[in-house]
Design a protein around this motif. Structure first.
Motif, PDB file in Angstrom:
ATOM      1  N   TYR A   2     105.577  39.627  23.510  1.00 13.32           N
ATOM      2  CA  TYR A   2     105.894  39.726  24.933  1.00 13.32           C
ATOM      3  C   TYR A   2     106.883  40.856  25.138  1.00 13.32           C
ATOM      4  CZ  TYR A   2     104.100  34.958  24.926  1.00 13.32           C
ATOM      5  OH  TYR A   2     103.322  33.848  24.764  1.00 13.32           O
ATOM      6  N   GLN A   3     106.786  41.515  26.271  1.00 10.97           N
ATOM      7  CA  GLN A   3     107.742  42.555  26.629  1.00 10.97           C
ATOM      8  C   GLN A   3     108.373  42.179  27.965  1.00 10.97           C
ATOM      9  OE1 GLN A   3     106.681  46.547  25.800  1.00 10.97           O
ATOM     10  NE2 GLN A   3     107.909  47.365  27.463  1.00 10.97           N
ATOM     11  N   PHE A   4     109.688  42.293  28.012  1.00  7.25           N
ATOM     12  CA  PHE A   4     110.433  41.958  29.228  1.00  7.25           C
ATOM     13  C   PHE A   4     111.295  43.146  29.626  1.00  7.25           C
ATOM     14  CE2 PHE A   4     109.948  38.026  26.796  1.00  7.25           C
ATOM     15  CZ  PHE A   4     109.294  37.230  27.718  1.00  7.25           C
ATOM     16  N   ALA A  29     111.948  33.727  15.950  1.00 12.47           N
ATOM     17  CA  ALA A  29     111.566  34.796  16.881  1.00 12.47           C
ATOM     18  C   ALA A  29     112.062  36.147  16.370  1.00 12.47           C
ATOM     19  CB  ALA A  29     112.129  34.527  18.265  1.00 12.47           C
ATOM     20  N   GLN A  30     111.219  37.151  16.524  1.00 11.04           N
ATOM     21  CA  GLN A  30     111.578  38.525  16.196  1.00 11.04           C
ATOM     22  C   GLN A  30     111.819  39.258  17.514  1.00 11.04           C
ATOM     23  OE1 GLN A  30     111.911  39.714  12.964  1.00 11.04           O
ATOM     24  NE2 GLN A  30     111.698  37.539  12.502  1.00 11.04           N
ATOM     25  N   ILE A  31     113.005  39.848  17.656  1.00 13.04           N
ATOM     26  CA  ILE A  31     113.401  40.450  18.920  1.00 13.04           C
ATOM     27  C   ILE A  31     113.835  41.892  18.689  1.00 13.04           C
ATOM     28  CG2 ILE A  31     114.965  40.266  20.897  1.00 13.04           C
ATOM     29  CD1 ILE A  31     115.286  37.241  19.822  1.00 13.04           C
ATOM     30  N   THR A  32     113.269  42.803  19.461  1.00 12.53           N
ATOM     31  CA  THR A  32     113.656  44.208  19.418  1.00 12.53           C
ATOM     32  C   THR A  32     114.111  44.585  20.819  1.00 12.53           C
ATOM     33  OG1 THR A  32     111.986  44.645  17.734  1.00 12.53           O
ATOM     34  CG2 THR A  32     112.886  46.547  18.913  1.00 12.53           C
ATOM     35  N   LYS A  37     116.269  51.530  27.762  1.00 14.93           N
ATOM     36  CA  LYS A  37     115.141  51.223  28.649  1.00 14.93           C
ATOM     37  C   LYS A  37     115.269  49.845  29.294  1.00 14.93           C
ATOM     38  CE  LYS A  37     111.757  53.988  26.156  1.00 14.93           C
ATOM     39  NZ  LYS A  37     110.467  53.960  25.421  1.00 14.93           N
ATOM     40  N   HIS A  38     116.304  49.102  28.910  1.00 13.55           N
ATOM     41  CA  HIS A  38     116.513  47.731  29.409  1.00 13.55           C
ATOM     42  C   HIS A  38     115.295  46.860  29.103  1.00 13.55           C
ATOM     43  CE1 HIS A  38     120.045  49.162  31.615  1.00 13.55           C
ATOM     44  NE2 HIS A  38     119.289  50.184  31.985  1.00 13.55           N
ATOM     45  N   GLU A  39     114.790  46.982  27.870  1.00 15.08           N
ATOM     46  CA  GLU A  39     113.592  46.241  27.496  1.00 15.08           C
ATOM     47  C   GLU A  39     113.829  45.405  26.246  1.00 15.08           C
ATOM     48  OE1 GLU A  39     110.194  49.309  29.153  1.00 15.08           O
ATOM     49  OE2 GLU A  39     110.502  49.127  26.993  1.00 15.08           O
ATOM     50  N   ALA A  40     113.152  44.278  26.207  1.00 11.60           N
ATOM     51  CA  ALA A  40     113.152  43.423  25.025  1.00 11.60           C
ATOM     52  C   ALA A  40     111.710  43.114  24.665  1.00 11.60           C
ATOM     53  CB  ALA A  40     113.911  42.129  25.305  1.00 11.60           C
ATOM     54  N   GLN A  41     111.395  43.283  23.394  1.00 10.50           N
ATOM     55  CA  GLN A  41     110.093  42.883  22.876  1.00 10.50           C
ATOM     56  C   GLN A  41     110.334  41.660  22.014  1.00 10.50           C
ATOM     57  OE1 GLN A  41     108.125  46.075  20.867  1.00 10.50           O
ATOM     58  NE2 GLN A  41     107.822  47.239  22.738  1.00 10.50           N
ATOM     59  N   THR A  50     108.706  29.965  28.947  1.00 12.12           N
ATOM     60  CA  THR A  50     109.860  29.413  28.238  1.00 12.12           C
ATOM     61  C   THR A  50     110.847  30.522  27.882  1.00 12.12           C
ATOM     62  OG1 THR A  50     108.518  27.607  27.357  1.00 12.12           O
ATOM     63  CG2 THR A  50     110.580  28.083  26.210  1.00 12.12           C
ATOM     64  N   LEU A  51     110.329  31.651  27.434  1.00  9.49           N
ATOM     65  CA  LEU A  51     111.194  32.787  27.113  1.00  9.49           C
ATOM     66  C   LEU A  51     111.894  33.321  28.360  1.00  9.49           C
ATOM     67  CD1 LEU A  51     108.816  34.602  24.623  1.00  9.49           C
ATOM     68  CD2 LEU A  51     110.938  33.404  24.043  1.00  9.49           C
ATOM     69  N   LEU A  52     111.163  33.443  29.460  1.00 10.79           N
ATOM     70  CA  LEU A  52     111.770  33.886  30.722  1.00 10.79           C
ATOM     71  C   LEU A  52     112.901  32.943  31.135  1.00 10.79           C
ATOM     72  CD1 LEU A  52     108.615  34.898  32.804  1.00 10.79           C
ATOM     73  CD2 LEU A  52     110.496  36.414  32.148  1.00 10.79           C
ATOM     74  N   ASN A  53     112.673  31.654  31.014  1.00 11.31           N
ATOM     75  CA  ASN A  53     113.697  30.671  31.381  1.00 11.31           C
ATOM     76  C   ASN A  53     114.920  30.777  30.475  1.00 11.31           C
ATOM     77  OD1 ASN A  53     112.260  29.630  33.541  1.00 11.31           O
ATOM     78  ND2 ASN A  53     111.282  28.048  32.309  1.00 11.31           N
TER      79      ASN A  53
END
Length: 63
Positions: A2-4, A29-32, A37-41, A50-53
């Motif tokens: 997912y990309q946020f 979870a693997q988080i980059t 860019k204010h982004e999280a993968q 669930t991740l958004l929450n």
């Protein structure tokens, strides 16, 4: 995966807070994060909602 976009994530403290919020629910979870860019993968067994929450509950506004 997912990309946020998290516009209000601006510093290393923010990065750590988002990472902790997600890994509290899914320790595997693997988080980059790209602060520029204010982004999280996120690669996680959790669903997008669930991740958004989790990110929202940590005080951020993910999209």
């Amino acid at each position: 995966m997912y990309q946020f976009h998290i516009e209000d994530m601006t510093c290393k403290h923010c990065e750590a807070t988002v990472t902790k919020a997600i890994q509290t629910l899914d320790p595997q979870a693997q988080i980059t994060i790209d602060l520029g860019k204010h982004e999280a993968q996120v690669s996680s067994s959790l669903d997008r909602e669930t991740l958004l929450n989790a990110i929202s509950d940590a005080g951020f506004t993910p999209q």
